[in-house]
Write a protein that holds these residues in place. Structure first.
Motif, PDB file in Angstrom:
ATOM      1  N   ASN A  72       0.832  -1.182   0.000  1.00 18.78           N
ATOM      2  CA  ASN A  72       0.000   0.000   0.000  1.00 18.78           C
ATOM      3  C   ASN A  72       0.875   1.243   0.000  1.00 18.78           C
ATOM      4  OD1 ASN A  72      -2.269   1.498   0.042  1.00 18.78           O
ATOM      5  ND2 ASN A  72      -2.543   1.367   2.275  1.00 18.78           N
ATOM      6  N   PHE A  73       1.274   1.661  -1.180  1.00 10.86           N
ATOM      7  CA  PHE A  73       2.146   2.826  -1.247  1.00 10.86           C
ATOM      8  C   PHE A  73       1.750   3.692  -2.431  1.00 10.86           C
ATOM      9  CE2 PHE A  73       4.482   1.578  -4.984  1.00 10.86           C
ATOM     10  CZ  PHE A  73       4.365   0.198  -4.996  1.00 10.86           C
ATOM     11  N   LEU A  74       2.206   4.928  -2.390  1.00 12.21           N
ATOM     12  CA  LEU A  74       1.945   5.843  -3.504  1.00 12.21           C
ATOM     13  C   LEU A  74       3.218   5.990  -4.332  1.00 12.21           C
ATOM     14  CD1 LEU A  74       0.082   7.969  -4.897  1.00 12.21           C
ATOM     15  CD2 LEU A  74       1.094   9.656  -3.371  1.00 12.21           C
ATOM     16  N   LEU A  75       3.069   5.831  -5.633  1.00 10.78           N
ATOM     17  CA  LEU A  75       4.200   5.999  -6.547  1.00 10.78           C
ATOM     18  C   LEU A  75       4.045   7.324  -7.277  1.00 10.78           C
ATOM     19  CD1 LEU A  75       6.650   4.533  -8.023  1.00 10.78           C
ATOM     20  CD2 LEU A  75       4.984   3.942  -9.774  1.00 10.78           C
ATOM     21  N   SER A  76       5.058   8.190  -7.182  1.00 10.39           N
ATOM     22  CA  SER A  76       5.030   9.434  -7.960  1.00 10.39           C
ATOM     23  C   SER A  76       5.946   9.282  -9.161  1.00 10.39           C
ATOM     24  CB  SER A  76       5.542  10.617  -7.130  1.00 10.39           C
ATOM     25  OG  SER A  76       4.784  10.792  -5.977  1.00 10.39           O
ATOM     26  N   GLN A 121      -1.078   2.658  -6.653  1.00 10.89           N
ATOM     27  CA  GLN A 121      -1.628   4.000  -6.487  1.00 10.89           C
ATOM     28  C   GLN A 121      -0.571   4.938  -7.027  1.00 10.89           C
ATOM     29  OE1 GLN A 121      -3.064   5.025  -2.505  1.00 10.89           O
ATOM     30  NE2 GLN A 121      -2.897   2.840  -2.049  1.00 10.89           N
ATOM     31  N   TYR A 122      -0.924   5.819  -7.919  1.00 13.81           N
ATOM     32  CA  TYR A 122       0.118   6.631  -8.535  1.00 13.81           C
ATOM     33  C   TYR A 122      -0.313   8.084  -8.693  1.00 13.81           C
ATOM     34  CZ  TYR A 122      -2.657   6.544 -12.825  1.00 13.81           C
ATOM     35  OH  TYR A 122      -3.663   6.701 -13.735  1.00 13.81           O
ATOM     36  N   GLU A 123       0.666   8.933  -8.905  1.00 14.31           N
ATOM     37  CA  GLU A 123       0.424  10.284  -9.407  1.00 14.31           C
ATOM     38  C   GLU A 123       1.500  10.550 -10.447  1.00 14.31           C
ATOM     39  OE1 GLU A 123       1.040  13.392  -6.483  1.00 14.31           O
ATOM     40  OE2 GLU A 123       3.050  12.711  -5.997  1.00 14.31           O
ATOM     41  N   ILE A 124       1.129  11.240 -11.517  1.00 11.02           N
ATOM     42  CA  ILE A 124       2.106  11.622 -12.534  1.00 11.02           C
ATOM     43  C   ILE A 124       2.230  13.137 -12.479  1.00 11.02           C
ATOM     44  CG2 ILE A 124       2.600  11.696 -15.002  1.00 11.02           C
ATOM     45  CD1 ILE A 124       1.007   9.154 -15.338  1.00 11.02           C
ATOM     46  N   ILE A 125       3.435  13.617 -12.244  1.00 13.31           N
ATOM     47  CA  ILE A 125       3.627  15.071 -12.186  1.00 13.31           C
ATOM     48  C   ILE A 125       4.439  15.513 -13.393  1.00 13.31           C
ATOM     49  CG2 ILE A 125       4.563  16.983 -10.840  1.00 13.31           C
ATOM     50  CD1 ILE A 125       4.261  15.196  -8.361  1.00 13.31           C
ATOM     51  N   PHE A 126       3.784  16.169 -14.319  1.00  9.27           N
ATOM     52  CA  PHE A 126       4.500  16.772 -15.434  1.00  9.27           C
ATOM     53  C   PHE A 126       5.028  18.124 -14.979  1.00  9.27           C
ATOM     54  CE2 PHE A 126       1.855  13.876 -17.965  1.00  9.27           C
ATOM     55  CZ  PHE A 126       2.795  13.411 -18.877  1.00  9.27           C
ATOM     56  N   VAL A 127       6.300  18.386 -15.208  1.00  8.16           N
ATOM     57  CA  VAL A 127       6.819  19.722 -14.924  1.00  8.16           C
ATOM     58  C   VAL A 127       7.115  20.364 -16.260  1.00  8.16           C
ATOM     59  CG1 VAL A 127       8.516  21.074 -13.683  1.00  8.16           C
ATOM     60  CG2 VAL A 127       7.856  18.818 -12.830  1.00  8.16           C
ATOM     61  N   ASP A 128       6.284  21.338 -16.623  1.00 10.40           N
ATOM     62  CA  ASP A 128       6.446  21.994 -17.914  1.00 10.40           C
ATOM     63  C   ASP A 128       7.463  23.121 -17.780  1.00 10.40           C
ATOM     64  OD1 ASP A 128       6.207  23.227 -20.344  1.00 10.40           O
ATOM     65  OD2 ASP A 128       4.464  24.390 -19.722  1.00 10.40           O
ATOM     66  N   ASP A 129       8.622  22.881 -18.358  1.00 10.55           N
ATOM     67  CA  ASP A 129       9.758  23.795 -18.218  1.00 10.55           C
ATOM     68  C   ASP A 129       9.685  24.901 -19.291  1.00 10.55           C
ATOM     69  OD1 ASP A 129      12.152  24.887 -17.525  1.00 10.55           O
ATOM     70  OD2 ASP A 129      13.386  23.254 -18.293  1.00 10.55           O
ATOM     71  N   GLY A 130       8.579  25.646 -19.281  1.00  8.94           N
ATOM     72  CA  GLY A 130       8.452  26.779 -20.198  1.00  8.94           C
ATOM     73  C   GLY A 130       8.286  26.388 -21.661  1.00  8.94           C
ATOM     74  N   ILE A 139      -3.161  12.785 -13.031  1.00 13.57           N
ATOM     75  CA  ILE A 139      -2.182  13.437 -13.906  1.00 13.57           C
ATOM     76  C   ILE A 139      -2.137  14.910 -13.562  1.00 13.57           C
ATOM     77  CG2 ILE A 139      -1.651  14.014 -16.302  1.00 13.57           C
ATOM     78  CD1 ILE A 139      -2.805  11.365 -17.119  1.00 13.57           C
ATOM     79  N   LYS A 140      -0.973  15.343 -13.081  1.00 15.83           N
ATOM     80  CA  LYS A 140      -0.848  16.693 -12.539  1.00 15.83           C
ATOM     81  C   LYS A 140       0.156  17.505 -13.332  1.00 15.83           C
ATOM     82  CE  LYS A 140      -1.925  14.454  -8.261  1.00 15.83           C
ATOM     83  NZ  LYS A 140      -1.666  14.219  -6.843  1.00 15.83           N
ATOM     84  N   LEU A 141       0.010  18.799 -13.245  1.00 17.02           N
ATOM     85  CA  LEU A 141       0.903  19.666 -14.031  1.00 17.02           C
ATOM     86  C   LEU A 141       1.407  20.820 -13.183  1.00 17.02           C
ATOM     87  CD1 LEU A 141       2.094  20.652 -16.788  1.00 17.02           C
ATOM     88  CD2 LEU A 141      -0.024  21.915 -17.102  1.00 17.02           C
ATOM     89  N   LEU A 142       2.694  21.082 -13.331  1.00 20.03           N
ATOM     90  CA  LEU A 142       3.337  22.222 -12.693  1.00 20.03           C
ATOM     91  C   LEU A 142       4.003  22.975 -13.841  1.00 20.03           C
ATOM     92  CD1 LEU A 142       3.914  22.755  -9.623  1.00 20.03           C
ATOM     93  CD2 LEU A 142       6.142  21.757 -10.019  1.00 20.03           C
ATOM     94  N   SER A 143       3.620  24.235 -14.036  1.00 19.75           N
ATOM     95  CA  SER A 143       4.189  24.975 -15.171  1.00 19.75           C
ATOM     96  C   SER A 143       5.109  26.088 -14.708  1.00 19.75           C
ATOM     97  CB  SER A 143       3.068  25.640 -15.982  1.00 19.75           C
ATOM     98  OG  SER A 143       2.525  24.748 -16.881  1.00 19.75           O
ATOM     99  N   PHE A 144       6.243  26.224 -15.364  1.00 19.81           N
ATOM    100  CA  PHE A 144       7.145  27.348 -15.092  1.00 19.81           C
ATOM    101  C   PHE A 144       6.803  28.511 -16.014  1.00 19.81           C
ATOM    102  CE2 PHE A 144      11.042  24.547 -13.757  1.00 19.81           C
ATOM    103  CZ  PHE A 144      10.360  24.185 -12.613  1.00 19.81           C
TER     104      PHE A 144
END
Ligand code: UDP
Ligand code: MG
Length: 309
Positions: free
Chosen positions: A3-7, A34-43, A62-67
């Motif tokens: 029972n763990f979360l994978l990022s 159990q997962y999360e996908i973090i996209f880091v949009d580097d501009g 599916i998550k997004l972090l934008s610069f």
């Protein structure tokens, strides 16, 4: 341990045609966790962010972090580590050069106790002789200069435990060479092996000069031996000069009739010494530049937008 979360952190910079094929291969692999996908949009300046946003509406994992602009691959990874909530955190490139399928093997090694699991390339496809040659040279050089052994043929495709993420997030310094810092930590380490494929679409963002700068950053942040090298140069030159003086004095005493012409000798000596001095100043300058950057203490990146976070 089930029972763990994978990022999964994926830095993206203008990868609009790669995101969908990547998700098509990645999701079947990780959906049993159990997962999360973090996209880091580097501009990115293309449709990368728009596509991820659209996908994120259907799948909240599916998550997004934008610069605001392009801050660089290493900064994107750091931002991902600061955002990830997982018990195990994988970083992977978006261009499918890193096969998502081996994440399963990485998770297994992690469950067996490794805190760092590197994906190690045992073969590279579609990368020219030059890139492979310079990479080999770089690892030889950095391992000669640095006291921390940096594993060969290992990039930023790895799984790390939450503890390693905590350590990375609490560093006071600004990491410009994450793989070195990961190795430095000394957490229990394991490897899985893979064949590095060619990029799915698009071109590498690491041209010759970007690679060279990355290599220099790595060396500068893991070794002060180049400074020592400067002192050795100075010592050798001074010794040669001293021998020269003794030679001249003895000659004056025992062979006073022979006189000096040799302007070429002087010219060469001046060029040689001048060169060494410039190299030495350059080396010192590099380190001062690094100190200056740390002192300025600017933020490493600026976040424009967060989706599903
Ligand atoms: N990348 C990034 N910012 C950059 C350059 C690259 O986020 O300034 C991302 C890129 O989208 C890819 C990964 O980092 O997912 C690796 O980049 P690339 O494939 O160009 O490097 P290479 O595999 O040739 O070393
Ligand atoms: Mg690539």
């Amino acid at each position: 341990m089930d029972n763990f979360l994978l990022s999964v952190i994926i830095p993206v910079y203008n990868e609009q045609d790669n995101v969908k094929p990547l998700l098509d291969r990645l999701l079947p692999v990780i959906k049993k966790y159990q997962y999360e996908i973090i996209f880091v949009d580097d501009g990115s300046t293309d449709k990368t962010a728009a596509f991820i946003k659209k996908t994120g509406q259907k799948n909240l994992q599916i998550k997004l972090l934008s610069f605001y602009r392009n801050f660089g691959h290493q900064m994107a990874l750091s931002a991902g580590y600061e955002t990830a909530r997982g018990d195990a955190v994988v970083t992977i490139d978006a261009d499918l050069q890193d096969p998502p399928e081996i994440i399963v093997k990485m998770v297994e090694k992690w469950q067996m106790g490794a805190k760092i699991v590197y994906a190690k390339r045992n073969e590279r496809q579609g990368e020219d002789f030059f890139k492979i040659g310079t990479a080999t040279l770089f690892y030889k050089l950095i391992n000669f200069l640095s006291d921390t052994p940096i594993p060969n043929e290992v990039g930023d495709f790895r799984l790390v435990d939450k503890k390693v993420v905590e350590y990375l997030n609490n560093l006071k310094e600004k990491p410009s060479f994450l793989r070195g810092l990961v190795a430095w930590s000394g957490f229990p380490t394991d490897y899985v092996y893979f064949r590095r494929d060619r990029r799915l679409t698009g071109k590498t963002h690491y041209g010759f000069f970007k690679m060279l700068n990355f290599a220099l950053d790595g060396i500068m942040s893991f070794s002060t031996k180049p400074l020592r090298l400067a002192s050795y140069f100075g010592f050798i030159c001074a010794s040669l000069g001293f021998l020269g003086i003794i030679y001249e004095v003895l000659k004056k005493i025992f062979y006073p009739e022979s006189f000096v012409t040799g302007w070429i000798g002087i010219f060469v000596a001046v060029m040689f010494l001048g060169g060494i001095q410039l190299i030495t100043i350059g080396i010192i300058g590099e380190y001062i530049g690094k100190i200056y950057k740390e002192v300025q203490n600017r933020p490493r990146y600026l976040i424009r937008e967060k989706i599903n976070l």
